[in-house]
Scaffold this active site. Structure first.
Site, PDB file in Angstrom:
ATOM      1  N   TYR A 153      -1.691   0.107  10.787  1.00 52.13           N
ATOM      2  CA  TYR A 153      -1.753  -0.355   9.394  1.00 52.13           C
ATOM      3  C   TYR A 153      -0.463   0.019   8.657  1.00 52.13           C
ATOM      4  O   TYR A 153       0.111  -0.797   7.939  1.00 52.13           O
ATOM      5  CB  TYR A 153      -2.977   0.271   8.723  1.00 52.13           C
ATOM      6  CG  TYR A 153      -3.182  -0.139   7.285  1.00 52.13           C
ATOM      7  CD1 TYR A 153      -3.448  -1.465   6.946  1.00 52.13           C
ATOM      8  CD2 TYR A 153      -3.125   0.803   6.256  1.00 52.13           C
ATOM      9  CE1 TYR A 153      -3.649  -1.836   5.631  1.00 52.13           C
ATOM     10  CE2 TYR A 153      -3.334   0.432   4.933  1.00 52.13           C
ATOM     11  CZ  TYR A 153      -3.587  -0.890   4.615  1.00 52.13           C
ATOM     12  OH  TYR A 153      -3.783  -1.265   3.311  1.00 52.13           O
ATOM     13  N   SER A 201       0.882  -1.168   0.000  1.00 54.24           N
ATOM     14  CA  SER A 201       0.000   0.000   0.000  1.00 54.24           C
ATOM     15  C   SER A 201       0.912   1.208   0.000  1.00 54.24           C
ATOM     16  O   SER A 201       2.084   1.106   0.397  1.00 54.24           O
ATOM     17  CB  SER A 201      -0.840  -0.004   1.280  1.00 54.24           C
ATOM     18  OG  SER A 201      -1.479   1.241   1.481  1.00 54.24           O
TER      19      SER A 201
END
Ligand code: 8X3
Length: 246
Positions: free
Chosen positions: A144, A131
């Site tokens: 995250y 990501s």
């Protein structure tokens, strides 16, 4: 000879779109996820997809999947996700643990189980879904971002360690993608909060990411895409998002 691609987290979102797309590219796709009912629907709809129950946090589940394969030419480590938007100081340890277990250790388990088969294939490709959160950090994203940074470190290390093997190691780092479930899970089921993430933006879709993955894995054997960073046009950087009407 039909090539086999294994996709984790294939019951929805980017994983399901990737399974569909790789099947359309001619791969025999082994689609793994915990939600077997959803996978079976996908497999019934798309020729070339086999549904396999898979929990990437379980050694036994990963071993059973690996043992069921005659071959593996492509591995897409997609399973994972985000939980919560708390600050680092306010975060719940359990959320961080679960994000690390699924995104990082889940990818590690799958990688350890399937790299021998990727090597045996003579032209394997390992794709790690990271990501842009693996490249920069942002407020509320601590757990995250930490997990995605760990995956980025893992994929960079793997590429170095596997350089003498016939295996390409590819990282796909998407920015804002509106995919089934991702933001809703992150906001613990609050669909309105999840919708606000994409307000006034034309985000990437799961199909866009699947398109990028398909492009990477169908390049010739000598052609390695180290890292592909993809974002919607409106997201010039993590914090620089142009919202129409916003
Ligand atoms: C998802 C992208 O911006 O929510 O991996 O971290 S972001």
């Amino acid at each position: 000879m039909t090539k086999t691609a294994v996709v984790s987290g294939a019951s929805s979102g980017i994983g399901a779109a990737t399974a569909r797309r790789l099947a359309a590219e001619g791969f025999q796709v082994v689609a793994g996820a915990r939600r077997l009912d959803r996978l079976e629907k996908l497999a019934a709809e798309v020729p070339g997809i086999r549904a396999v129950e898979l929990d990437v946090t379980s050694d036994a589940s990963v071993a059973a999947l690996a043992g069921s394969l005659d071959r593996c030419d492509v591995l897409v480590n997609n399973a994972g996700g985000a939980l919560g938007m708390e600050t680092v100081v306010g975060a719940q340890l359990d959320d961080w643990q679960r994000m690390y277990d699924t995104n990082v250790l889940g990818s590690l388990r799958m990688t350890q189980a399937l790299v021998p088969k990727l090597v045996e294939s003579g032209d394997g490709v390992l794709v790690m879904l990271t990501s842009t959160a693996g490249l920069v950090s942002y407020e509320g994203g601590g757990g995250y971002c930490a997990a995605k940074h760990a995956q980025t470190a893992m994929v960079e290390t793997l590429r170095l360690e596997l350089v003498a093997e016939p295996v390409r190691v590819v990282e796909i780092a998407p920015g804002m993608v509106k995919s089934e479930g991702f933001a809703v899970t992150r906001f613990r089921g609050d669909a309105e909060a999840a919708e606000r993430v994409y307000a006034g933006v034309d985000p990437l879709t799961a199909d866009d990411v699947a398109d990028a993955i398909a492009w990477c894995v169908t390049r010739p054997s000598h052609f390695n895409v180290d890292r592909l960073v993809i974002r919607p046009r409106a997201q010039a950087a993590q914090h620089k998002v142009h919202r129409v009407g916003g």
